[in-house]
Design an enzyme around this catalytic site. Sequence first.
Site, PDB file in Angstrom:
ATOM      1  N   SER A  65     -15.946  12.422  -8.046  1.00  0.00           N
ATOM      2  CA  SER A  65     -16.119  11.106  -8.662  1.00  0.00           C
ATOM      3  C   SER A  65     -16.054   9.943  -7.678  1.00  0.00           C
ATOM      4  O   SER A  65     -16.385   8.820  -8.037  1.00  0.00           O
ATOM      5  CB  SER A  65     -15.078  10.896  -9.771  1.00  0.00           C
ATOM      6  OG  SER A  65     -13.797  10.697  -9.234  1.00  0.00           O
ATOM      7  N   LYS A 102      -9.197   6.421  -7.630  1.00  0.00           N
ATOM      8  CA  LYS A 102     -10.236   5.566  -8.214  1.00  0.00           C
ATOM      9  C   LYS A 102     -10.188   4.194  -7.553  1.00  0.00           C
ATOM     10  O   LYS A 102      -9.223   3.837  -6.883  1.00  0.00           O
ATOM     11  CB  LYS A 102     -10.018   5.377  -9.722  1.00  0.00           C
ATOM     12  CG  LYS A 102     -10.034   6.640 -10.542  1.00  0.00           C
ATOM     13  CD  LYS A 102     -11.408   7.219 -10.639  1.00  0.00           C
ATOM     14  CE  LYS A 102     -11.373   8.507 -11.445  1.00  0.00           C
ATOM     15  NZ  LYS A 102     -12.517   9.328 -11.208  1.00  0.00           N
TER      16      LYS A 102
END
Length: 144
Positions: A65, A102
Site C-alpha cells: 500500500s 501510512k
Amino acid sequence: MPSNVLPEIYRPSRRTVYELPLYACPVSAGFPSPAEDYLEGKLDLNQYLIKHPAATFFVRVTGDSMIGAGIHAGDILIVDRSLEPRDGKVVIAVVNGELLVKRLRMEKQKIYLASENSDYPPLVITDLMDFEVWGVVTNVIHPL
C-alpha cells in the site's frame, strides 16, 4: 482491511559501531580513478540514520500500500518516536490494535491515513477507533 501491516519491531543497538570507508569523490560510470585519493573518512550508518537512538525503532514492512512512497514489502523502516507527527509525514500508527504504515493527513478537523497506492482507499480516523501514532518514518532500507 488491506494495508501494510507491520509484524516485526526491532530496537537499534546503541553499542554497535561499525564504520566503513566514505569516499568524497563522485562515482563515475566511465573510466575508473584511484579511489584512495578521495577517502574522506569513516561513516557509521547508526550515526547517519539514527538521530535520537533512545526514541528510535525499526519495523519490517509487508504489503504494497505504500509503493508510491518507495516503501516495499520486506523493507525495513527507521522510525523516530521523538518527532512530531505532522500532515504529510509517513507514520507508524496503531488502529484498533493493528500496526500500519501510512501517510498522515489532517484536513478540516479530520484525520486520515492515506496509502501511496491507488488500490487502497484512505482510512478516515473516527472517535470510535482506537488510534495512536507510534512514530515518524525517517528512512527506508531496501535492496535494489
